[in-house]
Design a protein around this motif. Structure first.
Motif, PDB file in Angstrom:
ATOM      1  N   ARG A 190      46.150  55.770  11.334  1.00 48.37           N
ATOM      2  CA  ARG A 190      46.877  56.891  10.731  1.00 48.37           C
ATOM      3  C   ARG A 190      48.076  57.274  11.586  1.00 48.37           C
ATOM      4  O   ARG A 190      49.171  57.500  11.070  1.00 48.37           O
TER       5      ARG A 190
ATOM      6  N   ALA B  73      52.067  56.782  10.524  1.00 48.31           N
ATOM      7  CA  ALA B  73      53.043  57.873  10.550  1.00 48.31           C
ATOM      8  C   ALA B  73      54.277  57.463  11.351  1.00 48.31           C
ATOM      9  O   ALA B  73      55.414  57.649  10.900  1.00 48.31           O
TER      10      ALA B  73
ATOM     11  N   THR C 203      55.382  62.573  17.440  1.00 41.20           N
ATOM     12  CA  THR C 203      54.810  62.647  16.097  1.00 41.20           C
ATOM     13  C   THR C 203      53.600  61.730  15.991  1.00 41.20           C
ATOM     14  O   THR C 203      52.555  62.122  15.449  1.00 41.20           O
ATOM     15  N   THR C 204      53.709  60.524  16.518  1.00 45.46           N
ATOM     16  CA  THR C 204      52.588  59.586  16.486  1.00 45.46           C
ATOM     17  C   THR C 204      51.402  60.123  17.270  1.00 45.46           C
ATOM     18  O   THR C 204      50.252  60.064  16.805  1.00 45.46           O
TER      19      THR C 204
ATOM     20  N   VAL D 103      49.840  63.190  15.294  1.00 40.61           N
ATOM     21  CA  VAL D 103      49.083  62.763  14.103  1.00 40.61           C
ATOM     22  C   VAL D 103      47.776  62.103  14.518  1.00 40.61           C
ATOM     23  O   VAL D 103      46.718  62.368  13.942  1.00 40.61           O
TER      24      VAL D 103
END
Length: 179
Positions: free
Chosen positions: A9, A13, A57-58, A61
């Motif tokens: 996931r 992203a 962001t990775t 997430v």
């Protein structure tokens, strides 16, 4: 399977954001000198700032997905962390092993002849065929041992790759043209 979903996931992203930036970068060309820049803000953002945003962001997430999913069972963590790399947990006796899936083999493989592309694929991926122990479900996980020589070679190669990445970053982000 859960640990795999957590990583995937976050990876999805990051990959989606990276591909989106790449498509926008190729879609909107840079304006000429002295002309107004009407490109979207994501394209005008410097690539290193975007890389930092992509990195965080990775990570966020991945952490959020990991936080909101169930914890993995201890037997699913065998040999996946530093603390469990030498531990082989016993499966509870009540747990029944799932039946292995059978795959039909092509007629060429039955005759002992494999197509060239499958041979090349197996060679690249390191598949040597199914051994008798694997057919019976007995797989030896003690193959994680490295001799001192191999450990030394691995560390030297890792340091070389890391240092070459640092050198390339310094060379190409200095802003000066190379001679």
């Amino acid at each position: 399977k859960q640990w795999y979903q957590r990583r995937v996931r976050g990876l999805c992203a990051g990959t989606t954001l990276g591909i989106m930036r790449m498509i926008l970068d190729f879609s909107y060309s840079a304006p000429r000198c002295g002309m107004e820049d009407t490109r979207p803000g994501i394209v005008t953002l410097h690539y290193m700032y975007y890389a930092i945003i992509l990195f965080w962001t990775t990570i966020i997430v991945t952490c959020l997905v990991s936080y909101f999913t169930e914890r993995p069972l201890p037997e699913h963590l065998d040999q996946t962390t530093i603390w469990t790399k030498t531990v082989l947990a016993e499966k509870p006796p009540a747990q029944k092993e799932p039946e292995p899936k059978t795959v039909e083999t092509p007629s060429a493989e039955v005759a002992g002849e494999m197509p060239f592309y499958l041979k090349a694929y197996n060679w690249v991926c390191g598949f040597e065929g199914i051994k008798e122990e694997e057919k019976e479900g007995k797989i030896n996980f003690a193959g994680m041992y490295q001799s001192k020589g191999m450990r030394w070679i691995t560390r030297v190669n890792s340091a070389t790759i890391f240092l070459s990445g640092v050198v390339m970053y310094i060379l190409f982000s200095s802003g000066k043209d190379l001679p």
